[in-house]
Design a protein around this motif. Structure first.
Motif, PDB file in Angstrom:
ATOM      1  N   ALA A 115     118.174  10.366  45.038  1.00  0.00           N
ATOM      2  CA  ALA A 115     116.802  10.857  45.046  1.00  0.00           C
ATOM      3  C   ALA A 115     116.735  12.311  44.599  1.00  0.00           C
ATOM      4  O   ALA A 115     115.843  12.702  43.840  1.00  0.00           O
ATOM      5  N   ASP A 116     117.678  13.122  45.067  1.00  0.00           N
ATOM      6  CA  ASP A 116     117.694  14.532  44.664  1.00  0.00           C
ATOM      7  C   ASP A 116     117.850  14.669  43.147  1.00  0.00           C
ATOM      8  O   ASP A 116     117.253  15.557  42.530  1.00  0.00           O
ATOM      9  N   GLU A 117     118.645  13.785  42.563  1.00  0.00           N
ATOM     10  CA  GLU A 117     118.838  13.819  41.118  1.00  0.00           C
ATOM     11  C   GLU A 117     117.629  13.240  40.382  1.00  0.00           C
ATOM     12  O   GLU A 117     117.175  13.789  39.365  1.00  0.00           O
ATOM     13  N   TYR A 118     117.096  12.139  40.900  1.00  0.00           N
ATOM     14  CA  TYR A 118     116.024  11.432  40.199  1.00  0.00           C
ATOM     15  C   TYR A 118     114.702  12.188  40.247  1.00  0.00           C
ATOM     16  O   TYR A 118     113.977  12.260  39.251  1.00  0.00           O
ATOM     17  N   PHE A 119     114.360  12.749  41.418  1.00  0.00           N
ATOM     18  CA  PHE A 119     113.079  13.426  41.568  1.00  0.00           C
ATOM     19  C   PHE A 119     113.186  14.920  41.248  1.00  0.00           C
ATOM     20  O   PHE A 119     112.544  15.756  41.889  1.00  0.00           O
ATOM     21  N   PHE A 120     113.974  15.240  40.258  1.00  0.00           N
ATOM     22  CA  PHE A 120     114.139  16.611  39.784  1.00  0.00           C
ATOM     23  C   PHE A 120     113.346  16.772  38.495  1.00  0.00           C
ATOM     24  O   PHE A 120     113.314  15.866  37.651  1.00  0.00           O
ATOM     25  N   VAL A 121     112.672  17.910  38.346  1.00  0.00           N
ATOM     26  CA  VAL A 121     111.842  18.178  37.174  1.00  0.00           C
ATOM     27  C   VAL A 121     112.598  19.150  36.274  1.00  0.00           C
ATOM     28  O   VAL A 121     112.551  20.365  36.479  1.00  0.00           O
ATOM     29  N   PRO A 122     113.319  18.639  35.264  1.00  0.00           N
ATOM     30  CA  PRO A 122     114.190  19.508  34.467  1.00  0.00           C
ATOM     31  C   PRO A 122     113.486  20.681  33.805  1.00  0.00           C
ATOM     32  O   PRO A 122     114.008  21.800  33.779  1.00  0.00           O
ATOM     33  N   HIS A 123     112.298  20.447  33.262  1.00  0.00           N
ATOM     34  CA  HIS A 123     111.644  21.534  32.535  1.00  0.00           C
ATOM     35  C   HIS A 123     111.103  22.623  33.459  1.00  0.00           C
ATOM     36  O   HIS A 123     110.746  23.711  33.006  1.00  0.00           O
ATOM     37  N   ARG A 124     111.057  22.350  34.773  1.00  0.00           N
ATOM     38  CA  ARG A 124     110.673  23.368  35.753  1.00  0.00           C
ATOM     39  C   ARG A 124     111.882  23.882  36.533  1.00  0.00           C
ATOM     40  O   ARG A 124     111.777  24.869  37.256  1.00  0.00           O
ATOM     41  N   GLY A 125     112.995  23.174  36.402  1.00  0.00           N
ATOM     42  CA  GLY A 125     114.207  23.587  37.093  1.00  0.00           C
ATOM     43  C   GLY A 125     114.116  23.504  38.602  1.00  0.00           C
ATOM     44  O   GLY A 125     114.747  24.281  39.319  1.00  0.00           O
ATOM     45  N   ARG A 126     113.362  22.525  39.099  1.00  0.00           N
ATOM     46  CA  ARG A 126     113.185  22.394  40.546  1.00  0.00           C
ATOM     47  C   ARG A 126     112.900  20.937  40.921  1.00  0.00           C
ATOM     48  O   ARG A 126     112.554  20.118  40.067  1.00  0.00           O
ATOM     49  N   ALA A 127     113.038  20.639  42.190  1.00  0.00           N
ATOM     50  CA  ALA A 127     112.748  19.303  42.700  1.00  0.00           C
ATOM     51  C   ALA A 127     111.250  19.091  42.808  1.00  0.00           C
ATOM     52  O   ALA A 127     110.472  20.042  42.969  1.00  0.00           O
ATOM     53  N   ARG A 128     110.833  17.834  42.756  1.00  0.00           N
ATOM     54  CA  ARG A 128     109.422  17.498  42.911  1.00  0.00           C
ATOM     55  C   ARG A 128     108.955  17.736  44.344  1.00  0.00           C
ATOM     56  O   ARG A 128     107.804  18.103  44.580  1.00  0.00           O
ATOM     57  N   GLY A 129     109.838  17.503  45.300  1.00  0.00           N
ATOM     58  CA  GLY A 129     109.491  17.661  46.712  1.00  0.00           C
ATOM     59  C   GLY A 129     110.732  17.980  47.515  1.00  0.00           C
ATOM     60  O   GLY A 129     111.626  18.682  47.046  1.00  0.00           O
ATOM     61  N   VAL A 130     110.786  17.421  48.740  1.00  0.00           N
ATOM     62  CA  VAL A 130     111.939  17.682  49.616  1.00  0.00           C
ATOM     63  C   VAL A 130     112.830  16.458  49.734  1.00  0.00           C
ATOM     64  O   VAL A 130     113.671  16.367  50.628  1.00  0.00           O
ATOM     65  N   GLY A 131     112.653  15.519  48.827  1.00  0.00           N
ATOM     66  CA  GLY A 131     113.574  14.390  48.741  1.00  0.00           C
ATOM     67  C   GLY A 131     113.285  13.266  49.700  1.00  0.00           C
ATOM     68  O   GLY A 131     112.252  13.193  50.354  1.00  0.00           O
ATOM     69  N   GLY A 132     114.234  12.372  49.750  1.00  0.00           N
ATOM     70  CA  GLY A 132     114.151  11.159  50.538  1.00  0.00           C
ATOM     71  C   GLY A 132     115.316  10.293  50.117  1.00  0.00           C
ATOM     72  O   GLY A 132     116.456  10.760  50.059  1.00  0.00           O
ATOM     73  N   ILE A 133     115.043   9.033  49.787  1.00  0.00           N
ATOM     74  CA  ILE A 133     116.082   8.164  49.240  1.00  0.00           C
ATOM     75  C   ILE A 133     115.529   7.462  48.001  1.00  0.00           C
ATOM     76  O   ILE A 133     114.325   7.247  47.869  1.00  0.00           O
ATOM     77  N   PHE A 134     116.434   7.134  47.096  1.00  0.00           N
ATOM     78  CA  PHE A 134     116.089   6.373  45.902  1.00  0.00           C
ATOM     79  C   PHE A 134     117.279   5.505  45.546  1.00  0.00           C
ATOM     80  O   PHE A 134     118.430   5.958  45.603  1.00  0.00           O
ATOM     81  N   TYR A 135     117.020   4.242  45.203  1.00  0.00           N
ATOM     82  CA  TYR A 135     118.084   3.356  44.745  1.00  0.00           C
ATOM     83  C   TYR A 135     117.522   2.415  43.701  1.00  0.00           C
ATOM     84  O   TYR A 135     116.325   2.148  43.649  1.00  0.00           O
ATOM     85  N   ASP A 136     118.406   1.930  42.843  1.00  0.00           N
ATOM     86  CA  ASP A 136     118.020   0.987  41.804  1.00  0.00           C
ATOM     87  C   ASP A 136     119.230   0.119  41.480  1.00  0.00           C
ATOM     88  O   ASP A 136     120.363   0.435  41.861  1.00  0.00           O
ATOM     89  N   ASP A 137     118.981  -0.988  40.801  1.00  0.00           N
ATOM     90  CA  ASP A 137     120.058  -1.887  40.379  1.00  0.00           C
ATOM     91  C   ASP A 137     120.925  -2.344  41.552  1.00  0.00           C
ATOM     92  O   ASP A 137     122.136  -2.561  41.402  1.00  0.00           O
ATOM     93  N   LEU A 138     120.309  -2.509  42.744  1.00  0.00           N
ATOM     94  CA  LEU A 138     121.077  -2.911  43.915  1.00  0.00           C
ATOM     95  C   LEU A 138     121.319  -4.411  43.891  1.00  0.00           C
ATOM     96  O   LEU A 138     120.404  -5.216  44.084  1.00  0.00           O
ATOM     97  N   ASN A 139     122.560  -4.781  43.651  1.00  0.00           N
ATOM     98  CA  ASN A 139     122.996  -6.179  43.657  1.00  0.00           C
ATOM     99  C   ASN A 139     124.428  -6.193  44.142  1.00  0.00           C
ATOM    100  O   ASN A 139     125.360  -5.970  43.372  1.00  0.00           O
ATOM    101  N   THR A 140     124.588  -6.440  45.445  1.00  0.00           N
ATOM    102  CA  THR A 140     125.930  -6.506  46.028  1.00  0.00           C
ATOM    103  C   THR A 140     126.554  -7.881  45.873  1.00  0.00           C
ATOM    104  O   THR A 140     127.706  -8.087  46.255  1.00  0.00           O
TER     105      THR A 140
END
Length: 296
Positions: free
Chosen positions: A188-213
């Motif tokens: 989440a910290d990586e995904y919800f980062f705004v590169p052109h502003r050099g900062r996070a969108r918020g204070v984070g949480g969790i994010f996952y994708d492609d989850l297939n165990t």
């Protein structure tokens, strides 16, 4: 030909719809209970519900869902809770992107099915944080997976709210895999980062994708846990601040932060890109945008 995943698809779709009902009921109850503070004299907000449709390639039924939006409430300035179940063939650009992610068989077969819930809330009180949550299941003839998460977006941060929000998400993750919270928090910290502003969108949480165990039941159970954790994680942050007075400077801070949120969703958000590229209702895809924002 019988679809071997028919039962799983029905269960996932029904779960997302049930979660939608739980959340909209809780949010309207919060509107009714807002009897103090600067917005107490306003009418209690209610969700306006409309059906959405996916535009198919040949005009056939390609599914759709419900868009539920509340505007101008006592607590919520704008909140959208969407559910959808769509299917069809991916457009060449989306198919190519899926193939590049390594989805088995996607280079030769563009068929897909997807169902999920997506929520974004923008608050009246600048001391109450905005929030995003979504969970989803995606299927192609060669693969299936789950994705989603939840993240907090305060314009005025209260560290105790951030800590409590993360603690609730960690409690939801740990029974399914002790490594999930740390792994998905970092994502989440990586995904919800705004590169052109050099900062996070918020204070984070969790994010996952492609989850297939390889265990559909286990992955579905985890996705349900993420959905169930949303209200216990978020509502206390609103309860803590919904009666706080605010200044013009606080409102200005809120509007500027909303500009950052809009930039992220329009430029980087994977769900926005997928929804528009696959022909889903544009109003539903873009319901995450704030009602008012400001740039300096």
């Amino acid at each position: 030909m019988t679809d071997p995943f028919q039962d799983q698809k029905k269960r996932a779709s029904a779960w997302f719809r049930d979660l939608r009902d739980q959340i909209t009921t809780a949010f309207e109850a919060m509107e009714d209970s807002q009897v103090e503070g600067p917005t107490a004299d306003m009418p209690a907000g209610r969700f306006e519900v409309s059906q959405t449709k996916r535009a198919s390639e040949d005009g056939s039924d390609a599914g759709g869902g419900l868009m539920s939006v509340m505007r101008g409430g006592r607590v919520f300035e704008k909140v959208g809770v969407n559910v959808s179940t769509v299917h069809g063939k991916l457009a060449p650009r989306a198919q190519k992107a899926m193939a590049a992610r390594g989805v088995p068989g996607m280079e030769d077969d563009p068929r897909f099915w997807a169902s999920g819930i997506s929520l974004v809330a923008h608050m009246q009180n600048p001391h109450c944080p905005a929030v995003h949550m979504n969970t989803r299941m995606f299927w192609t003839p060669g693969a299936w997976w789950f994705g989603g998460g939840s993240d907090l977006n305060p314009c005025i941060e209260y560290p105790e709210d951030t800590a409590a929000f993360h603690a609730t998400l960690k409690d939801a993750c740990t029974p399914h895999d002790p490594a999930y919270y740390d792994r998905f928090k970092e994502w989440a910290d990586e995904y919800f980062f705004v590169p052109h502003r050099g900062r996070a969108r918020g204070v984070g949480g969790i994010f996952y994708d492609d989850l297939n165990t390889g265990d559909w039941e286990a992955d579905f159970a985890f996705t349900q846990a993420v959905g169930r954790a949303f209200l216990p994680a978020y509502l206390p942050t609103v309860e803590a601040h919904r009666n706080d007075p605010w200044s013009d400077a606080d409102r200005d801070t809120q509007l500027v932060h909303r500009g950052l949120y809009a930039e992220y969703n329009l430029v980087y958000d994977r769900g926005t890109k997928f929804g528009l590229e696959t022909g889903h209702d544009a109003n539903a895809v873009l319901m995450s945008l704030p009602p008012l924002a400001k740039w300096v």
